[in-house]
Design an enzyme around this catalytic site. Structure first.
Site, PDB file in Angstrom:
ATOM      1  N   ILE A  78      11.430 -51.263   2.052  1.00 37.51           N
ATOM      2  CA  ILE A  78      12.791 -51.359   2.438  1.00 37.51           C
ATOM      3  C   ILE A  78      12.493 -52.046   3.980  1.00 37.51           C
ATOM      4  O   ILE A  78      11.859 -51.062   4.750  1.00 37.51           O
ATOM      5  CB  ILE A  78      13.714 -50.708   2.126  1.00 37.51           C
ATOM      6  CG1 ILE A  78      14.119 -50.647   0.349  1.00 37.51           C
ATOM      7  CG2 ILE A  78      15.052 -51.130   2.862  1.00 37.51           C
ATOM      8  CD1 ILE A  78      14.442 -51.499   0.089  1.00 37.51           C
ATOM      9  N   ASP A  79      12.966 -52.745   4.485  1.00 34.18           N
ATOM     10  CA  ASP A  79      12.981 -53.504   6.181  1.00 34.18           C
ATOM     11  C   ASP A  79      14.388 -52.679   6.463  1.00 34.18           C
ATOM     12  O   ASP A  79      14.871 -52.186   5.806  1.00 34.18           O
ATOM     13  CB  ASP A  79      12.506 -54.568   5.993  1.00 34.18           C
ATOM     14  CG  ASP A  79      13.645 -55.695   5.920  1.00 34.18           C
ATOM     15  OD1 ASP A  79      14.779 -54.988   5.448  1.00 34.18           O
ATOM     16  OD2 ASP A  79      13.344 -56.574   5.915  1.00 34.18           O
ATOM     17  N   LEU A  80      14.933 -52.774   7.747  1.00 30.30           N
ATOM     18  CA  LEU A  80      16.286 -52.055   7.997  1.00 30.30           C
ATOM     19  C   LEU A  80      16.973 -53.426   7.829  1.00 30.30           C
ATOM     20  O   LEU A  80      17.877 -53.318   8.821  1.00 30.30           O
ATOM     21  CB  LEU A  80      15.597 -52.432  10.114  1.00 30.30           C
ATOM     22  CG  LEU A  80      16.094 -53.738  10.820  1.00 30.30           C
ATOM     23  CD1 LEU A  80      16.660 -54.580  11.050  1.00 30.30           C
ATOM     24  CD2 LEU A  80      14.377 -53.613  11.465  1.00 30.30           C
ATOM     25  N   TYR A  81      16.493 -54.393   6.935  1.00 34.48           N
ATOM     26  CA  TYR A  81      18.309 -54.454   6.870  1.00 34.48           C
ATOM     27  C   TYR A  81      18.757 -54.588   5.642  1.00 34.48           C
ATOM     28  O   TYR A  81      19.373 -55.411   4.492  1.00 34.48           O
ATOM     29  CB  TYR A  81      17.501 -56.779   6.780  1.00 34.48           C
ATOM     30  CG  TYR A  81      18.127 -56.865   8.448  1.00 34.48           C
ATOM     31  CD1 TYR A  81      18.019 -57.576   9.468  1.00 34.48           C
ATOM     32  CD2 TYR A  81      16.033 -58.019   8.546  1.00 34.48           C
ATOM     33  CE1 TYR A  81      18.259 -57.814  10.041  1.00 34.48           C
ATOM     34  CE2 TYR A  81      16.054 -58.181   9.574  1.00 34.48           C
ATOM     35  CZ  TYR A  81      16.937 -58.135  10.634  1.00 34.48           C
ATOM     36  OH  TYR A  81      16.647 -58.801  11.526  1.00 34.48           O
TER      37      TYR A  81
END
Length: 137
Positions: free
Chosen positions: A14-17
């Site tokens: 997962i990324d920061l979004y």
């Protein structure tokens, strides 16, 4: 033969979004290709003949985000064999549905590992790859 490779979305994907980072899909697709190859007849021929495989082009379409905890499947099949390259088609789908997360066309060559050059797909190699193609239909 089309293979199905399960992937569960983990926190490190997962990324920061809060969805899977676009670069992670390349890893998912690679996992699917390895699984596909492991299922093919006589794959040991490639491993014992100083031949390798190299991706030379990937065209990828992002259709929907994937999120923490979702279960995905990578569908992989050989779609076309050319003179020196071949095409693998892949989809990442939400498991148990027809919802496409990503689809990709992956072009690869078979290389002579000593010379690091693409080889012509002929003889036993072509025969072997045709088996992969026929089993995908």
């Amino acid at each position: 033969m089309q293979t199905r490779t399960p992937i569960k979305v983990r926190g490190y994907h997962i990324d920061l979004y809060s969805h899977v980072n676009n670069a992670r899909y390349l890893e998912f697709l690679e996992e699917g290709r390895w699984h596909f190859l492991e299922q093919q007849p006589e794959i040991d021929y490639l491993m014992t003949s100083d031949l390798g495989m190299a991706v030379v082009n990937i065209n990828i379409n992002f259709r929907r985000g994937a999120f923490m905890g979702e279960e995905l499947e990578v569908l992989t099949k050989l779609a076309k064999i050319g003179n020196k390259s071949a095409l693998i088609q892949q989809q990442v789908v939400l498991k148990g549905t027809e919802t496409i997360i990503v689809d990709a066309d992956v072009t690869f060559v078979v290389t002579d590992q000593k010379n690091q050059k693409a080889v012509v797909l002929e003889g036993k190699l072509l025969e072997l790859m045709r088996q992969w193609l026929i089993s995908a239909e």
